[in-house]
Design a protein around this motif. Sequence first.
Motif, PDB file in Angstrom:
ATOM      1  N   ASP A   1       0.642  -1.224   0.172  1.00 40.49           N
ATOM      2  CA  ASP A   1      -0.130  -0.091   0.002  1.00 40.49           C
ATOM      3  C   ASP A   1       0.888   1.371   0.097  1.00 40.49           C
ATOM      4  OD1 ASP A   1       1.060   0.048   2.400  1.00 40.49           O
ATOM      5  OD2 ASP A   1      -0.891  -0.461   3.481  1.00 40.49           O
ATOM      6  N   SER A   2       2.193   1.044  -0.145  1.00 40.52           N
ATOM      7  CA  SER A   2       3.098   2.304  -0.228  1.00 40.52           C
ATOM      8  C   SER A   2       4.290   2.111  -0.793  1.00 40.52           C
ATOM      9  CB  SER A   2       3.152   3.059   1.354  1.00 40.52           C
ATOM     10  OG  SER A   2       3.919   2.069   2.077  1.00 40.52           O
ATOM     11  N   ILE A   3       4.986   2.920  -1.491  1.00 40.91           N
ATOM     12  CA  ILE A   3       6.239   2.852  -2.145  1.00 40.91           C
ATOM     13  C   ILE A   3       7.171   4.133  -1.734  1.00 40.91           C
ATOM     14  CG2 ILE A   3       7.394   2.744  -4.576  1.00 40.91           C
ATOM     15  CD1 ILE A   3       4.876   2.111  -5.638  1.00 40.91           C
ATOM     16  N   GLU A   4       8.237   3.774  -1.469  1.00 43.21           N
ATOM     17  CA  GLU A   4       9.293   4.549  -0.672  1.00 43.21           C
ATOM     18  C   GLU A   4      10.509   4.548  -1.847  1.00 43.21           C
ATOM     19  OE1 GLU A   4      11.748   6.221   3.155  1.00 43.21           O
ATOM     20  OE2 GLU A   4      10.626   4.115   3.044  1.00 43.21           O
TER      21      GLU A   4
ATOM     22  N   ASP B   1       8.442   6.006  -9.042  1.00 42.51           N
ATOM     23  CA  ASP B   1       7.283   5.952  -8.261  1.00 42.51           C
ATOM     24  C   ASP B   1       6.334   5.148  -9.203  1.00 42.51           C
ATOM     25  OD1 ASP B   1       4.607   6.414  -6.923  1.00 42.51           O
ATOM     26  OD2 ASP B   1       5.888   6.594  -5.092  1.00 42.51           O
TER      27      ASP B   1
ATOM     28  N   SER C   1       4.332   1.673  -9.552  1.00 37.53           N
ATOM     29  CA  SER C   1       2.873   1.858  -9.406  1.00 37.53           C
ATOM     30  C   SER C   1       2.267   0.798 -10.455  1.00 37.53           C
ATOM     31  CB  SER C   1       2.114   3.193  -9.190  1.00 37.53           C
ATOM     32  OG  SER C   1       2.740   3.681  -7.960  1.00 37.53           O
TER      33      SER C   1
ATOM     34  N   ASN D   1       0.043  -6.802  -7.115  1.00 32.56           N
ATOM     35  CA  ASN D   1       0.386  -5.726  -6.012  1.00 32.56           C
ATOM     36  C   ASN D   1       0.303  -6.556  -4.856  1.00 32.56           C
ATOM     37  OD1 ASN D   1       0.738  -3.413  -4.877  1.00 32.56           O
ATOM     38  ND2 ASN D   1      -1.187  -2.622  -4.854  1.00 32.56           N
TER      39      ASN D   1
ATOM     40  N   LYS E   1       3.953  -4.848   3.408  1.00 32.13           N
ATOM     41  CA  LYS E   1       2.969  -3.924   2.986  1.00 32.13           C
ATOM     42  C   LYS E   1       3.770  -2.626   2.134  1.00 32.13           C
ATOM     43  CE  LYS E   1      -1.385  -4.681   4.958  1.00 32.13           C
ATOM     44  NZ  LYS E   1      -2.269  -4.651   3.784  1.00 32.13           N
ATOM     45  N   HIS E   2       4.975  -2.399   2.749  1.00 33.11           N
ATOM     46  CA  HIS E   2       5.566  -1.226   2.347  1.00 33.11           C
ATOM     47  C   HIS E   2       7.125  -1.349   1.515  1.00 33.11           C
ATOM     48  CE1 HIS E   2       7.218   2.888   2.419  1.00 33.11           C
ATOM     49  NE2 HIS E   2       8.415   2.605   3.064  1.00 33.11           N
TER      50      HIS E   2
END
Length: 278
Positions: free
Chosen positions: A52-55, A68, A72, A86, A118-119
């Motif tokens: 649920d998140s991308i860094e 990013d 995605s 995903n 999740k990250h």
Amino acid sequence: MPSLGRKTLKSVRARSRNIDIVFEHMGYGMIIAYFFFTASAWLSHRDIFRIDSIEVLGAYAVDKEKIDALASDALAQKLLFRIDRNNSLLYPRGHMTRDIYLLDGRVKSVSMKVVLRKHLVISIEEYAPKLLACPNMSTTTESGTACYLGDDEGYVFARAPEYSGYFFPIFVTHDTALHEGNIIGAHILPRDEFLATQDFLNALREEGFTPKKIEYLGAHDYEIMTERPWNIRWSSTASSTQSINNLNLVLASISEEKESLSTLEVVDLRFGNKIFYH
């Protein structure tokens, strides 16, 4: 004749049995494949594994937002129309890594890991510019618009922005590849040649010189411009230590003879102990 008939019948039965075994194995394979497909599809939709998140870390010159967006888009693609990628189990690591390399030539390495399921953390290492590779520049010109950035191993990785001055040493090679724009992804010089050149440039720095422009004259020969008003001609076939000693001898000789360094144009160190200057 009856014996021949029995052999033929046995051969037909054996062939039929072999065909049955092949189809039986194919059936087992399809059942197993369907099981794995169904299990993968089920697992891919579990919220516990959903990213649920991308860094993006380590991207300074490279556009973080583009990386990013690329990640995605890759995560949004489904595998075989049903398997959601995903998630931390099946995310397309290889596909994303390849696309990030293609995105920007300044990317040196890429690594990925999922934290707490999740990250997604994408770590980028960029090539650090240490030199400029420029085609056919005049040795008196300080600006250029058709140059390329290279790292400390002579690897050329990106086109340079417009610049003025000597914020990196400039290598002038007169290489036709520079004109054709296909030097990116190559080395400015063969490895041994580049290492020998760097060794001499570092020796010059230790003596208080600041190499600004290194022009390849051909056949291992170079003309080096520093902050001094005169240039140095040097061959990579010579010892750096001996070349520095010869340079110091020439400068000391000029001082002893009370000659002015302001009229000096070139010190030529390419011929061993035979040193020429004018």
